[in-house]
Structures are given as C-alpha cells and as structure tokens.
Design an enzyme around this catalytic site. Structure first.
Site, PDB file in Angstrom:
ATOM      1  N   GLY A 519       0.842  -1.197   0.000  1.00 49.48           N
ATOM      2  CA  GLY A 519       0.000   0.000   0.000  1.00 49.48           C
ATOM      3  C   GLY A 519       0.867   1.231   0.000  1.00 49.48           C
ATOM      4  O   GLY A 519       2.031   1.205   0.383  1.00 49.48           O
ATOM      5  N   LYS A 525       4.737   4.380   2.739  1.00 49.07           N
ATOM      6  CA  LYS A 525       4.435   3.058   2.170  1.00 49.07           C
ATOM      7  C   LYS A 525       4.136   2.022   3.248  1.00 49.07           C
ATOM      8  O   LYS A 525       4.614   2.136   4.378  1.00 49.07           O
ATOM      9  CB  LYS A 525       5.639   2.571   1.364  1.00 49.07           C
ATOM     10  CG  LYS A 525       5.774   3.309   0.038  1.00 49.07           C
ATOM     11  CD  LYS A 525       6.983   2.839  -0.732  1.00 49.07           C
ATOM     12  CE  LYS A 525       7.027   3.584  -2.069  1.00 49.07           C
ATOM     13  NZ  LYS A 525       8.316   3.426  -2.744  1.00 49.07           N
ATOM     14  N   ASP A 637     -11.677   9.218  10.335  1.00 49.67           N
ATOM     15  CA  ASP A 637     -11.346   8.908   8.946  1.00 49.67           C
ATOM     16  C   ASP A 637     -11.911   7.548   8.563  1.00 49.67           C
ATOM     17  O   ASP A 637     -11.201   6.658   8.092  1.00 49.67           O
ATOM     18  CB  ASP A 637      -9.819   8.960   8.746  1.00 49.67           C
ATOM     19  CG  ASP A 637      -9.448   9.167   7.279  1.00 49.67           C
ATOM     20  OD1 ASP A 637     -10.345   9.466   6.470  1.00 49.67           O
ATOM     21  OD2 ASP A 637      -8.263   9.011   6.950  1.00 49.67           O
TER      22      ASP A 637
END
Ligand code: NAG
Ligand code: NAG
Ligand code: NAG
Ligand code: NAG
Ligand code: NAG
Length: 794
Positions: A519, A525, A637
C-alpha cells in the site's frame, strides 16, 4: 502469568456499561453490567477464583474455598486463570477465571424452597485453543432439571459471534438447597465441563404462574392449569421498545429493543411518554414486584400500528422470535394504554395472534386494565411442535378488531417475554435437534482452527512476548505509572507499545523491498513483512515519510491509541523510532482493504451476506471506539480503505492517526480543524467544526452505500442524464428520494438482495447521512439495524 494478567486488566479499561450486541436469532444471550438492580440474597460466584472481587458495584466471591464448592470438588477440578482474554469486551469478572472439570462437579447453594433465578456465565474460545479437538461437551442440571445437555459453549459462541455469553433460567427448588451439577458428556471421550460464573437469587413466587388458581390459556387446547410445583423456565426473550437496549432492566437484566424482531416491512410507530411524568397505576398484586416483573420504564413507551388509519387494517404488526421446536413456551405480553386520546373502553380494540392462533379476539387495554396508565400483563402457553433439525419461529401478531367498531383502527403492545418451559422429563435442553448441526459446525471449526492454528499460535506467542516484555518494563516504572491514565499519556517513549529496532524491521521487510509494498499513500508506504518470535508471523509495516510535522503527530497518535484491543480493530504490534524513521508495525490483514473488494475489478465480487457481515464487524469496531473505552474515541477517517479484512474476512478498523478522544461526557464534541477524506466528510463537521461520534456515523453511512453499490465514494456516478459527477452520498440520497433504490444495487448483486433487506439497508444508510448530526443514529443503533438486516438476508 500474573504479571500479564495485571497488565491485561489495566489496559482493557472496561466501562461501567459493557453491552454486547449479538446476533438476534438466538435466545437471550446478551450480557450487560449496568447499575444492577440490587435484589436480596443474591450470590455471585466467580468460578475458578480464589478471592472476592468487586466489579461494577457488585460483589463476587471466588468459588475456591467457598462453602458452595465442597472441598472434594475443589480438589478434583481445576481453577484456571486466563491471562489473555481474547475478546477484551468480556468483563474481567467473572470471565478472567474458569473452573474446569473432567468429572461431575456439583455446586450447592443453601436456599429455602421456592423459585430461583440462575445465570450461567461462559467465555468460550480459550478452552478451544487449549483443546484443539474441542472437548467441552457437557450437561448442566439444577436439582432435577436438565438445563442444557451436550452443550458446547464454543459452538454456541460461534453462532452468536461472541466469545462470551450468559444463559438464564428460573428453577423451582423444593429442598433446602439448590444444587447445580456440571457433567462432561459421556458420549465423547475426554470431554470436560467448564463455567466462568454463576449468579443466583430467589425470585418471588408470584412472578411467573401466580398461584395455581389462575389458569393460563394454552393455545390450541382448552385452558389448562399449569401446576405451580413442576416447572423450570429458560429465558428466551425479553423485549420492549424503550429505545436503547440498556434503558429498561429489572432484576433479570436488560430488556432488548424489540425492533430487531419485527417481521415484515411494517414497524408501526413508537409512543413515548418518557419526557412526561406520569404515575402509573399498578393494580394487580404481582405487578408490585416490578423489580422482578416489568420495569416501570417499559410502560412509558409502546409500539402501536401508528396513525395509518385504514392502512392499519391491511397488515398485521408482527414480531417473530426463533425458538427451539418441540417445547412449550410461556408468552407474556405487557400492555399499558399511555396515549392521551385513548382513555375510554372501545377506542382501541385489537386481536392478538400467537403462532397464527387467536390468543385474544377482542383486546381492549383500557377495558381490561380498568383505566389508562394501568399496566396489564397477559400470559399464554403455546406449544411449538417438533420440527426436524431446526429452530422455528414463534410469531406474535396484532391486528385491529374492526367488528367491535373501535374509534381507532390500531393496536398497542409494550413488552414481550418468552420463556421456554421444561418438558415432562425435567429437561429444558433441546436434545436432538442441535446435535447434527453442532457436529457439522464443530468439524468446520476444527478445520479452520487447524488451518489457522499456526498463525494464531504465532501471533499469540508474539503478543505474549510483547506483553511480557512490556510488563517487565512496567515494573521498572514508579508504581503510580501503572494506572491507565499514565499508560495513554501522549509521549511516544512511554506506554506499553513494543519498540522494535530498525534492524529488526529491516530484516522483516528485506530492507524495505519494493516487492513487498502492499500500500502507498500520503503518509508513505506499507510493506508486508515477516517477524520471528520463536515462530513466524506476518506483519504489516507502515513507514512514514520523514520529517513531516503532521506525520509525526499522527504517528504519536497511533501509538497513544494502542490501548485499543478489540477483534474489530487492527492491532498495533509495536513501533520503531530511530533517527528520522517513524515506523508502525501492525497485524497483517491478508485480504486487504474493503475498498479493493468493492470496486477493484481483479477481485471476486463479495456476496451480499458477506458484505453485511463486514459492515457489522466494522460497526462493532466503531461502536467500541465510541462507547466502550474509558474515553470515547472518534475515528475521524472512516472509509472503506480503512476497513481491513483478515484471512477469515473479519473486518477491522485501521488507521488511528486522526483519532480524537471526546474530552468528557459533558463536552460531547471537540472543536477542531477539519480532517478526513473528501467524500466521507460530515457536512455539519465541515461547516461548524463540530466533531462528534456522529461524524463517524456519517462516514460509515457512505461506506454502507459503497458496499451496496460497489462504487467509490466520490467521482464515480452520474445523476440521470446530466454528466455532472457527484458524490455517492448525494446520489444515494437522490435515488432514495425518487424511490429508485433498486438502481443503487451493485450489478453483481442483482437478484440476490431481498426487497425488504434492501429497503432496510438503504434506510439505515440514509439515516446515517442525515444533515444534522442529532438526526443520525448512534453506532449502536446502526449495529442493531445491520444485525436485523443480516437476519432478514439469511
Ligand atoms: C427495586 O430496586 C431498587 C434498586 O435496587 C430498590 O431501591 C427498591 O427498593 C426495589 N423495590 C422493590 C419493590 O423491591
Ligand atoms: C388508580 O386505580 C384506582 C383503582 O382503580 C383508582 O381509584 C385511582 O383513581 C387510580 N389512580 C389514578 C392516578 O389513575
Ligand atoms: C403463520 O402464517 C404465516 C402466513 O400464513 C406462515 O408463513 C407462518 O409459517 C405461520 N406460522 C406458524 C407458526 O404456523
Ligand atoms: C394476520 O394474522 C392472522 C393469523 O396468522 C391471519 O389469519 C391474518 O390473515 C393476518 N392478516 C393479515 C392482514 O395479514
Ligand atoms: C421422557 O423420558 C422417556 C423415558 O425416558 C422417553 O421415552 C421420552 O422420549 C422422554 N420425553 C422427552 C420429551 O424427552
């Protein structure tokens, strides 16, 4: 062992109200500890414990060395201390200890003859781990009554989707003691029995079957006298429509919200006089014991068919409750007329059907109770005939009785209790029907267990090591540092989170090999890695981009929120901070983000049921953040990319970088700069900078539509002919208003979503997206609805 237990317990921070929402198709299974009603002579026995403990305002005593467990049994059985309670939602008392026996074990409680309440507490999974072949098959008898037989708590827990649960009984005792005997199943070699806790107290005789002079209608037969001295009951359901599950309770615990049991698409409407102070007029003698009978709050709300008028004659308001077939049930209905307009007889008259049989042809609550605001309870006995191999539904329906020409074509009901009655052989246990299902399940469980055992053991071991190491560290701190407050203090270098060296992380990720990147985002990363801790475990390593001040804040935040420990939250295993490196190490989630499975074409489309289950898992994680931690937490989020799936497709919430705690209950929102992801942002938060748990609910609403539509939250859909691209939330709202919700369904799901299921799903999604945060449901309510939807979808 003791050391790790101590940390475990201080870390879990169980709040005073631990409410577990479980699946609905099973009998009374919830467990709640919430300002208990004190009843005289209550015994709370913490099985497997040597000491007394006080928990949630109640005093538990250890069974070891107590008078209730005779010494010979204390020797022949073993007390087990569970240092690593897998589901941190389980209250420490009584679930952190257990009594295990390979032979018959009898607890004996002195008591006077009469009716006794018995609650058995079970926490399942750890025994399963210790015994991979899962030998926990046993029966439990209370006096002459078999309460359960060939019972396997692991299988039961599996069905409930909860590691811990209780089972409630009412038993008539005729001697001067109550004995409870656990016997491992003779059919299975090396079978064992266990129990975590036992609660018992006397119940006034008048509560159920008040006197043998009162005949209880036996539906389908003539009225029979159920003799007062030959019965035991198992609580299957207690529901009311007071609102949140915790709002109404009596000595037996809480009453669940009835909403999830309503069958069909008509939910009627809820009449509520909670805000007015009305004195109820109790008349019948039994109702006076309302600590044991119905709590008075129960009568402050009622479900009616609503002001539909003529429409009300077109349908039945129906609840349906899955029960074991082959048993008689006591159904108790609670009525109380609380409407200000219905004050006279013959204004609201209706029929009551139980299992399609007429229980009341002409129910007129005001007439029967003698006045409005007067509680009335009605008992019925109904036989649910044996049906091979499965549970059956018990239906309760209301329908206006128009023949009586009432003023209103309407019906009213305040609460329902359903109790299983022991059969003539003194058994409450559904002997034959579950066996085959259970066996199949067990095999399944074993296969899964074997398949994942390596991983689980590895993970467990690592956790254990981590906790142990942390424990050693903790011991060096001054003693006051062990309070939860200190552990969550906002500096990276303190706390229980394990610190890895950069060298360890480098080895784990083959020196941050590009081939291992799983990801990438603004933060940096994510790599897949392997760590060795006397075993190999897969981890996800998140390496933040250096020297961004913001990144540092979020990094700190993640570590500070490490104290979360819940099966629907991704676990942080540790971190590394050396030089400029800011690295977080998480448990590896094999199936990756939910978003990848919704609209990345390389993946197989998810089946509908699985999608609902994923939503339930995520909702449970958020509900936990919002309510169950010491300081409620807002995630800020919530999006499908932050809902990760493990190898068993269990959904876990990830990314606590933006998390905020709600400072206190008296400040129910935090004012803050806007953070989050476009497309998921709560408009109210955006406009007013007012952050509440309801902002997460809004974002979760968007996730629900992503799941339903198989589309991303932004920039994907066009409204009608206009080519203007809009957010998914707007589009969903548009379809809902136009009544074209079918258009929302992911083409991959076409034909697989039942209309009532779709409607319910869209409705809860739309409620989450309400413009005003106060109009949105809580995560607990969302969870309830989703569980109901899963039930509808099966
Ligand atoms: C019911 O329980 C409450 C709280 O424990 C207690 O104060 C009250 O006296 C009880 N009422 C009866 C009738 O037992
Ligand atoms: C309560 O019921 C009694 C007997 O039916 C009646 O006399 C009394 O007026 C009622 N009280 C209220 C407040 O309705
Ligand atoms: C009651 O009737 C409905 C519809 O006719 C049927 O689906 C249901 O199975 C019946 N329930 C029982 C318990 O017989
Ligand atoms: C309501 O339920 C009863 C009993 O199951 C059934 O006979 C009746 O047809 C139902 N009425 C409607 C309108 O569904
Ligand atoms: C009750 O016991 C008798 C004899 O043991 C047995 O034949 C019968 O099937 C039992 N009934 C039930 C409902 O279990």
């Amino acid at each position: 062992m003791m050391e790790s237990l101590m940390i475990e317990s201080s870390r879990n921070g169980i709040t005073s109200c631990v409410l577990l929402h479980l699946f609905l198709f099973l009998p009374f299974i919830h467990l709640i500890t919430c300002d208990p009603i004190n009843v005289p002579d209550k015994i709370l026995l913490n099985c497997g414990s040597y000491e007394a403990s006080s928990f949630n305002g109640e005093n538990w005593i250890g069974d070891s060395g107590s008078n209730f467990l005779p010494p010979e049994y204390d020797k022949s059985s073993s007390a087990v201390l569970l240092s690593n309670m897998e589901d941190s939602l389980a209250p420490k008392v009584p679930f952190s200890t257990a009594r295990i026996t390979h032979s018959s074990l009898t607890y004996s409680f002195p008591s006077s003859p009469g009716l006794k309440f018995i609650r058995l507490y079970f926490l399942s999974s750890l025994y399963l781990k210790m015994n991979p072949s899962n030998k926990a098959y046993f029966s439990v008898k209370a006096g002459p009554y078999t309460l359960v037989s060939d019972f396997n708590p692991s299988v039961f827990a599996e069905e409930l989707n909860s590691k811990f649960f209780t089972k409630d009984f009412l038993v008539k005792v005729r001697e001067d003691k109550l004995t409870i005997t656990f016997t491992p199943s003779p059919l299975i070699s090396k079978a064992f029995a266990f129990v975590n806790g036992i609660e018992t107290f006397p119940v006034p005789k008048s509560i159920y079957f008040p006197g043998s002079k009162v005949p209880v209608p036996y539906l389908g037969h003539q009225q029979i006298l159920l003799t007062n001295d030959e019965y035991a009951l198992e609580t299957f359901y207690r529901v009311s429509n007071v609102g949140e599950d915790v709002d109404s309770q009596n000595a037996f615990g809480i009453w669940l919200n009835d909403f999830r049991y309503i069958s069909g698409s008509h939910y009627g409407s809820v009449l509520n006089i909670k805000s007015r102070t009305v004195n109820l007029n109790y008349t019948t003698s039994s109702s006076k014991d309302y600590n044991y009978s119905a709590p008075s709050e129960l009568y402050w709300t009622a479900r009616t068919m609503g002001s539909g008028g003529d429409d009300n004659t077109k349908y039945n308001l129906t609840w349906s409750f899955p029960v074991d077939s082959g048993f008689k049930y006591l159904v108790r209905l609670h009525f109380c007329e609380i409407s200000t307009v219905v004050t006279q007889p013959n204004q609201r008259v209706f029929k009551v059907y139980i299992n399609n049989q007429t229980a009341e042809e002409r129910m007129d609550v005001v007439a029967s109770a003698g006045a409005p605001f007067t509680p009335l309870q009605k008992d019925y006995i109904v036989m649910v005939p044996m049906e091979s191999g499965s549970r059956k539904d018990l239906w309760i329906s209301l329908h206006p009785n128009l023949e009586s020409k009432p003023k209103y074509a309407d019906a009213i009901l305040n609460g329902i209790e359903i109790m299983k009655i022991s059969d003539s052989n003194h058994s409450l246990a559904a002997m034959f029907q579950l066996r085959r299902e259970q066996r199949k399940k067990v095999q399944h469980v074993i296969i899964v267990a074997v398949a994942t055992l390596g991983t689980i053991l590895g993970l467990l071991f690592t956790f254990f090591i981590l906790i142990l190491r942390a424990g050693k560290k903790l011991k060096l701190l001054p003693s006051n540092s062990s309070s939860t407050h200190k552990i969550i203090q906002p500096t990276v270098t303190s706390g229980l989170c394990h610190q890895f060296t950069l060298a360890e992380i480098s080895i784990a990720t083959s020196n941050f090999s590009e081939a291992l990147v799983i990801g990438e985002g603004g933060f940096g990363k994510v790599y897949r890695g392997i760590m060795h801790h006397d075993g190999v475990i897969a981890v996800a390593v998140k390496r933040s981009i250096r020297s961004s001040g913001q990144g540092y804040k979020e990094f700190q935040n993640e570590i500070n929120f490490f104290s979360f420990c819940h099966m629907n939250l991704v676990s942080l295993l540790g971190y590394c901070q050396e030089g400029n490196e800011m690295i977080l190490v998480y448990e590896y989630m094999a199936e990756g983000p939910l978003s990848d499975h919704l609209y990345k074409k390389k993946n197989q489309p998810l089946p509908w049921i699985q999608r609902i289950k994923i939503c339930i898992g995520a909702a449970r994680g958020l509900h936990y953040l919002h309510t169950s931690t010491r300081h409620p937490v807002i995630h800020r989020d919530v999006k499908s990319a932050n809902i990760l799936l493990d190898q068993n497709w269990v959904a876990k919430i990830a990314d606590f970088g933006l998390c905020r705690t709600v400072p206190s209950l008296y400040h129910s929102h935090v004012s803050t700069e806007v953070k989050g992801t476009f497309g998921y942002l709560d408009p109210e938060y955006y406009k007013r900078r007012k952050l509440t748990q309801k902002s997460d609910v809004y974002s979760f609403g968007v996730v629900l539509f992503e799941v339903l539509c198989g589309r991303a939250a932004v920039n994907t859909v066009a409204v009608e002919e206009e080519s203007e691209k809009v957010g998914l939330a707007t589009w969903a709202m548009h379809c809902y208003k136009c009544g074209s919700i079918d258009e929302l369904v992911d083409p991959h799901l076409a034909g697989n979503v039942r209309p009532e299921c779709l409607r319910a799903f869209v409705e809860i999604g739309i409620q989450c997206l309400a413009g005003r945060s106060t109009d949105r449901p809580t995560m607990g309510e969302v969870l309830n609805s989703l569980e109901r939807i899963l039930f509808l979808a099966r």
